[in-house]
Each structure stands twice: as C-alpha cells, then as structure tokens.
Design a protein around this motif. Sequence first.
Motif, short mmCIF file in Angstrom:
data_model
loop_
_atom_site.label_atom_id
_atom_site.label_comp_id
_atom_site.label_asym_id
_atom_site.label_seq_id
_atom_site.Cartn_x
_atom_site.Cartn_y
_atom_site.Cartn_z
N MET A 162 -8.79 6.23 -2.33
CA MET A 162 -8.34 7.62 -2.18
C MET A 162 -7.63 8.18 -3.41
O MET A 162 -8.00 9.26 -3.89
CB MET A 162 -7.45 7.73 -0.95
CG MET A 162 -7.00 9.13 -0.65
SD MET A 162 -5.65 9.16 0.51
CE MET A 162 -4.30 8.52 -0.46
N PHE B 198 1.26 7.20 -6.41
CA PHE B 198 0.23 8.22 -6.59
C PHE B 198 0.76 9.60 -6.20
O PHE B 198 0.50 10.60 -6.88
CB PHE B 198 -0.99 7.85 -5.73
CG PHE B 198 -1.92 8.98 -5.50
CD1 PHE B 198 -2.72 9.47 -6.52
CD2 PHE B 198 -1.98 9.61 -4.26
CE1 PHE B 198 -3.56 10.54 -6.31
CE2 PHE B 198 -2.82 10.67 -4.05
CZ PHE B 198 -3.62 11.14 -5.08
N THR C 123 -0.63 1.37 11.29
CA THR C 123 -1.67 0.33 11.18
C THR C 123 -1.02 -1.02 10.89
O THR C 123 -1.38 -2.04 11.49
CB THR C 123 -2.66 0.70 10.07
OG1 THR C 123 -3.17 2.00 10.33
CG2 THR C 123 -3.81 -0.28 9.99
N LEU D 110 -8.79 -2.79 4.46
CA LEU D 110 -7.72 -1.79 4.43
C LEU D 110 -7.25 -1.54 2.99
O LEU D 110 -7.10 -0.39 2.55
CB LEU D 110 -6.55 -2.28 5.29
CG LEU D 110 -5.34 -1.36 5.41
CD1 LEU D 110 -5.71 -0.06 6.08
CD2 LEU D 110 -4.23 -2.03 6.20
N GLU E 48 -9.77 8.36 4.31
CA GLU E 48 -8.68 7.39 4.44
C GLU E 48 -8.17 7.33 5.89
O GLU E 48 -7.86 6.26 6.40
CB GLU E 48 -7.55 7.75 3.47
CG GLU E 48 -6.27 6.95 3.62
CD GLU E 48 -6.45 5.45 3.40
OE1 GLU E 48 -7.48 5.05 2.85
OE2 GLU E 48 -5.55 4.69 3.81
N MET E 49 -8.14 8.51 6.53
CA MET E 49 -7.72 8.49 7.95
C MET E 49 -8.72 7.71 8.79
O MET E 49 -8.33 7.00 9.73
CB MET E 49 -7.63 9.93 8.47
CG MET E 49 -6.41 10.64 7.98
SD MET E 49 -6.27 12.14 8.90
CE MET E 49 -5.60 13.18 7.68
N GLY F 279 0.29 6.82 9.15
CA GLY F 279 -0.83 6.06 9.68
C GLY F 279 -0.85 4.64 9.13
O GLY F 279 -1.12 3.68 9.86
N LEU F 280 -0.54 4.52 7.85
CA LEU F 280 -0.49 3.18 7.23
C LEU F 280 0.57 2.33 7.91
O LEU F 280 0.35 1.15 8.22
CB LEU F 280 -0.14 3.32 5.76
CG LEU F 280 -1.22 3.10 4.74
CD1 LEU F 280 -0.67 3.25 3.34
CD2 LEU F 280 -1.87 1.73 4.88
N LEU G 30 -7.97 4.10 8.44
CA LEU G 30 -6.83 3.67 9.24
C LEU G 30 -7.20 3.56 10.72
O LEU G 30 -6.79 2.63 11.41
CB LEU G 30 -5.66 4.64 9.05
CG LEU G 30 -5.09 4.71 7.63
CD1 LEU G 30 -4.00 5.77 7.52
CD2 LEU G 30 -4.53 3.36 7.20
N LEU H 24 0.83 -1.21 0.00
CA LEU H 24 0.00 0.00 0.00
C LEU H 24 0.86 1.26 0.00
O LEU H 24 0.53 2.25 -0.67
CB LEU H 24 -0.93 0.00 1.23
CG LEU H 24 -2.14 -0.93 1.15
CD1 LEU H 24 -2.89 -0.97 2.47
CD2 LEU H 24 -3.09 -0.49 0.03
N LEU I 28 -1.54 15.98 4.89
CA LEU I 28 -2.46 14.84 5.10
C LEU I 28 -1.89 13.56 4.49
O LEU I 28 -2.03 12.47 5.07
CB LEU I 28 -3.83 15.16 4.50
CG LEU I 28 -4.65 16.24 5.23
CD1 LEU I 28 -5.96 16.51 4.50
CD2 LEU I 28 -4.94 15.84 6.66
N ILE J 161 -1.12 10.13 6.36
CA ILE J 161 -1.65 8.84 5.91
C ILE J 161 -0.52 7.82 5.74
O ILE J 161 -0.67 6.65 6.11
CB ILE J 161 -2.45 9.04 4.60
CG1 ILE J 161 -3.78 9.72 4.94
CG2 ILE J 161 -2.70 7.72 3.88
CD1 ILE J 161 -4.56 10.20 3.75
N THR K 259 -8.23 1.92 0.97
CA THR K 259 -7.07 2.77 0.70
C THR K 259 -6.93 3.04 -0.80
O THR K 259 -6.56 4.15 -1.21
CB THR K 259 -5.78 2.12 1.25
OG1 THR K 259 -5.95 1.94 2.65
CG2 THR K 259 -4.56 2.98 1.01
N LEU L 127 0.71 4.17 -2.81
CA LEU L 127 0.51 5.58 -2.45
C LEU L 127 1.72 6.43 -2.86
O LEU L 127 1.56 7.59 -3.27
CB LEU L 127 0.27 5.73 -0.95
CG LEU L 127 -1.12 5.29 -0.47
CD1 LEU L 127 -1.34 5.71 0.97
CD2 LEU L 127 -2.23 5.87 -1.33
N LEU M 66 -9.06 12.24 1.64
CA LEU M 66 -7.93 12.10 2.58
C LEU M 66 -8.44 11.85 4.01
O LEU M 66 -7.88 11.03 4.74
CB LEU M 66 -7.07 13.36 2.54
CG LEU M 66 -6.33 13.59 1.22
CD1 LEU M 66 -5.96 15.05 1.05
CD2 LEU M 66 -5.09 12.73 1.14
N PHE M 67 -9.50 12.57 4.38
CA PHE M 67 -10.05 12.37 5.73
C PHE M 67 -10.70 10.99 5.84
O PHE M 67 -10.61 10.33 6.88
CB PHE M 67 -11.07 13.47 6.06
CG PHE M 67 -10.42 14.81 6.32
CD1 PHE M 67 -9.84 15.08 7.55
CD2 PHE M 67 -10.36 15.77 5.34
CE1 PHE M 67 -9.23 16.29 7.80
CE2 PHE M 67 -9.75 17.00 5.58
CZ PHE M 67 -9.19 17.26 6.80
#
Lengths: 207, 465
Positions: B164, A155, A182, B157, B132-133, A178-179, B136, A148, A171, A175, B161, A152, B129-130
Amino acid sequence: MPPFLSSVVLLLLTVTSVGILLAHQWRWLVIFLAVQYVGVFLFALEHLPLGMATVKVIAGWMGAAILAMTRSYDDEAEKAGDFLPQGRFFRLTAAAIVGLIAFTAAPQVDALMGDAGAALAAGSLLLVGMGLLHLGMTDQPMRVTAGLMTVLAGFEVLYAAVENSVLVAALLAVITLGLALTGAYLMTAARLAEELSAEEKEEAEAA
Amino acid sequence: MNAPLIWIVFPAALALLLMLTQNKRLLSLSGGAVAAFLAIAAQFVPLEEAFRVGSMSIRIESSLNILGRQLIIQPSEGPLLALLYGATALWFFGAEASQSASKFVPLGFLITSLMIASIAVEPFLYAALFIEMVVLLSVPLVTSLYQPPGKGIIRFLIYQTLAMPFILLSGWLLAGVESSPGNLSLAAQSAAVLGLGFAFLLSIFPLYHWMPMLMEEAPPFAAGFLLWILPTVTLIFGAGFIDRYSWLRTSPELIVVLRYSGLIMLVTGGVWAAFQNHLGRIMAYGVVAETGFALLALSLDLRLGIPILFLLFPARALGLALWSLALTVLKPHADSLRYSQVRGALRQFPLAVTGIVLASLSVSGLPLLAGFPPRLALWDSLARVAPDAALWMGVGVVGLFTASFRMLAVMSMAEEYSGWELGENWLQGIMLGLGATGLFILGIFPQTVQYFLAALPSMFEHLGR
C-alpha cells in the motif's frame, strides 16, 4: 515547526522505534508504540490541520490499547527463542545501521517529496526502516502488528506532507485500527489454540 | 439512487446483516442469489439513463461523494461488475457444498464490495487503501480462531500491507512525472516505487512464497476465493495505471518488465508445481502461473493483450472455484493433502478428484477446457513478437501439465481390489459436476462469454482500443 522542536520529535521517534525493537515486555512495547504516535502527530501537524493530525494519534493509541487489552489476557513472559535473534547488542547494531541509512537518505527523500522537511523525511525513513527490521526478526502476531504499525506510521508522516485528503486520513485511520484488530485476532487464535483441548476446539468450530 | 450505493454500500450493509445469521444453507443461498442478482443488474441496468419500471421512471447516477472524494461506477464498468459478482455468486453457492458458509458469505460480500470500491474510487490510486482493507478482512476469512496462525498468513499480511505505501507514493510521484516528462531520474524513481508496490500486491517472484504456505494451512475454499479475487482486481488496477499515464503506456521498458516478470512467474510456478507433493501447494503454484499468463497478456500490444487478459478471467474464476471446492471435499477425509495421504482417492471421491484434475488441466491449457482458448491466443500472439518468450511459456505449461498428470497418477493408485464409492454428498456432487461442465462449455464454446467480455475494454480510455 522550529528546527529544535523537529530535532526533539526526531529523537522521540528514534527512542520509541528502538524501544519497540528492544522491548522484551509487551507493556513496554505498547507504551513505546503509543508514545511513537505522539511523534507522528507532531510531524503530521506540520502539514495537516489539527483535526486530521489528531485522527492519527487517536487511531494509533486505540490500536495500541487493542493490542494491550488482548495481550493482557495472556500475561506470561515471552518465551525465549520466539523472538530471534535474542541479543540486544545485535538488535542495537542493526537499529544503528538502519538509523544511519535513514539519516543519509533523508535529504534525497526530502527533495523527492516536494520539500517535506529534512527532519520529517528522516523520521519517516527511520520508522519505516525500524518497522521493516522488526518484521524481519519475528513472526509473533503482536510484534508483527507493532512492526507493521511502525512502517505505516512512518509512511503516514511522509504522505501527510503531500496529501491532505480527508478520505485518505480516514481510511488510513481505519487501516491502523484494522491492523490492530487483526493482530488481536491472531493473538487470540494463538492463545485459544494453546488453551483449548481438541474436543473443545471441535465444539467451538461447530458452534 | 446511485450505482455505488447499489453495488458497494448495499452489499457491505448486507454482509453485516448476514453476520447475524447462523443458518449455513440460508447464508449460502441468499448470498449467492443476491450476488447473482447484482451481477445481472450490473450487466443489464443502464447507468446515467432514465428507464421505466412500471409507472416509475428511474435513473441511476454513477457517482457518490464521500469525504470530498468520489466513488464512480462508469456505465462501461457494468460488465466488469457482472463478472465479479457473477463469480462471487458461484463461490457463495459453492460455500454450502464446502460447509464454510458461516463466515465465508458475510466476509466474501464485504471483500467483494471493497474490491468494487477500489475500482470505483477517484483518485484511482486510493484503491490501494481499499485493497489493504480487503487484506485485513481476509485474515479472519482464511484462519480459524481455534488454530494457531501459521507463517503463511503472517507473511501474507506483511507483504500485502507493504504494497500500500509503495502504490500511494508512486501515484504521487507519477503525477510529478506527468507534469515534467523530461525528468528521467524522477521517472525512474517513480517506476521503481510503482514496480515494488505491484510486486508485493501481485506477489511477483520471489514474493509469492506465502501462497503455498497459506494453501497448506488454510481452508482451501476460502483461500481459493482470496487467490482469485485479489490478483484479478489488482490486475485491473494495474491496467488502470498503464491506461492513465501515457509515458508508462508508451514505455518500451514496461513491456520488457511485464514480459520477464510474467515468464518468471509462469516458469517458476509451472516447474515448482511439477515437483510438489501437496495438492494445496500445487494449486497455489497454479495461481502463480495464472498471474504469469496475465502479465504476459499485458506485455503484448494492448489492443490484443487486454481482450486476452479479460478472456483469462472467467476461466480463472471457474477453475479456481472448482479446484478449491474439490480440495475442500477431500480435506476432511485425509490427515493432510500430501500425496501420501490422498493416494487412491479417486475410488472414494471420484467427482472431487475429477474436479481437481480438470481444474489443473484447465490452468495448464488442455484443449476443450476453459483455460485453452485464452492460452492459445496468448501463445500465438507471443510467438509472433517474441519466439524465445513463447518457448519459455511452453516450459511453464509443460511444468503445469506434469503436475496435473502426477496428481492424476497418485490419486488413481488405489489398492488392487478396492471398490468404487461416492464419498461426496449430493450437493457437493452437483456443484462439482456443474463446475466441470462449465469448464468444458467455456473451453468448447468460448464465444459464450464474449457477450460479457466484448465491452470490457471500453472501461479503459486508451487500452484495448
């Protein structure tokens, strides 16, 4: 960016994304992931100011470090059969097909995305494709997270060419982190589920 | 003072504070009370207008600048906030009964505030984006640190994901289409990217198979919350896309795509539900069918479809809350929620089983229950414009009814001489009773929610007018 340097960055991204796909040892996977973000940084630098491009590489490195620290608690070799299909030749062939598609589609994507740059578009598509290939081959938390993060990263390279908002950069960095967190959580859950006895789990849940 | 601080930043900060508390009852009650207060305030406190509290004059601004962009809560979005925080309060109060408050309430607050942020952010496509948060944050909500992660959560997940990038890219491409509307190939490409993004985000067929897996692996109450809030806000976000881009709004192809995706979701959700042998999986397919109903509503003339879409939301929130609470009550007493393990459960857990059956019948659209009024309006409107689609909707509904009656049959098949017990504790009994009563109130007096729903379409510039 001079064409020669673009080609070098593209080569770097090819090596790292294929390396992530082929790596059996988690250390190599994390090293390739961290180096991959250097390529992302260099491509992002084409369209973003230094500060914003730096955010991407720092977030990526922190994400890689989080994965490495979590994985280092469980230093057994990866079990055979967890990451199918096993054959490196198969994975290399699949990676070659993805690469071929990425390089073929790059000019159209370049035109669609407001002349982002052919090398940049190719690099972005390559990362997205390799990440998707990786996601299709495994359900291990660490590898899914790496897949992932690779998608990203691809992207982000492309999106940097069309969007330079500070909020988006912040953001996206959140993320990425955060990934990684997670992924670390899921890896820890998998490890604790194996290590703890049923009674210990019940006690921990109750606490 | 400004609105995003009150309805986004404050709940998020409170969530962090609540993480320090271990008292489950305190968490549930304080979280529910604050969420209810925020809902009431959103409904009744005027934005961008001065009002007096005692000797003080207060004016709440609607926007907050953050890193060069804005979070804006328009005065017209008050009822939507009230709906979201009101339903969240319901879930938080139920968390005590489900004994899952310790991480549910703090994470639930964070998730709700991020969902509100996704509605408030400008440019609006940053909502992805929010969201996606939220995805998570949902991972620790629906998994335990002491259980191995299952395939459902991993697929959740991955799929969410992947949505986004598609949404963000489509936003950029759609801006290009607006500036050169004659470029048909660009329009087709951007529509395809947008469609893919929403297919992942809304888990359109066949991308919803993580839902039944998740309902098998995860605590039903937390998974139910997730399956309520994610599609609800995503649907509003999607309606926002249709509202902003005139070429999308007027495109006949969009209606076809929405109608066929809605029908596929509804029919597959209904028919698959009829053949399941696991209570959690049936609920997941019920959620899939609910999304199908919502997509069908969006495929109608939007002056009619948008009010129906909003009418679906309260029934969905209450139905899923009751369903997942009832499953949570049953789960600790059975090895799994498979039919073989819950056979005859009606005699041991009459309230929980009643809750499950009523919630599933409400999703199916049984008269007198909350799901009936919006489904009737939807079916009637659909039959006027596309009778064949209305017929297929009937197939989906029959599937859902079959699943409901199969569940009722299995759970009432007790041993001949087994006696009746009340396995639920008093709090669970009260919450299940209130939920069931609420389903009847919404079903018999649907006009009770009109007070909140009537103003909701005004949050869009063009839709529902």
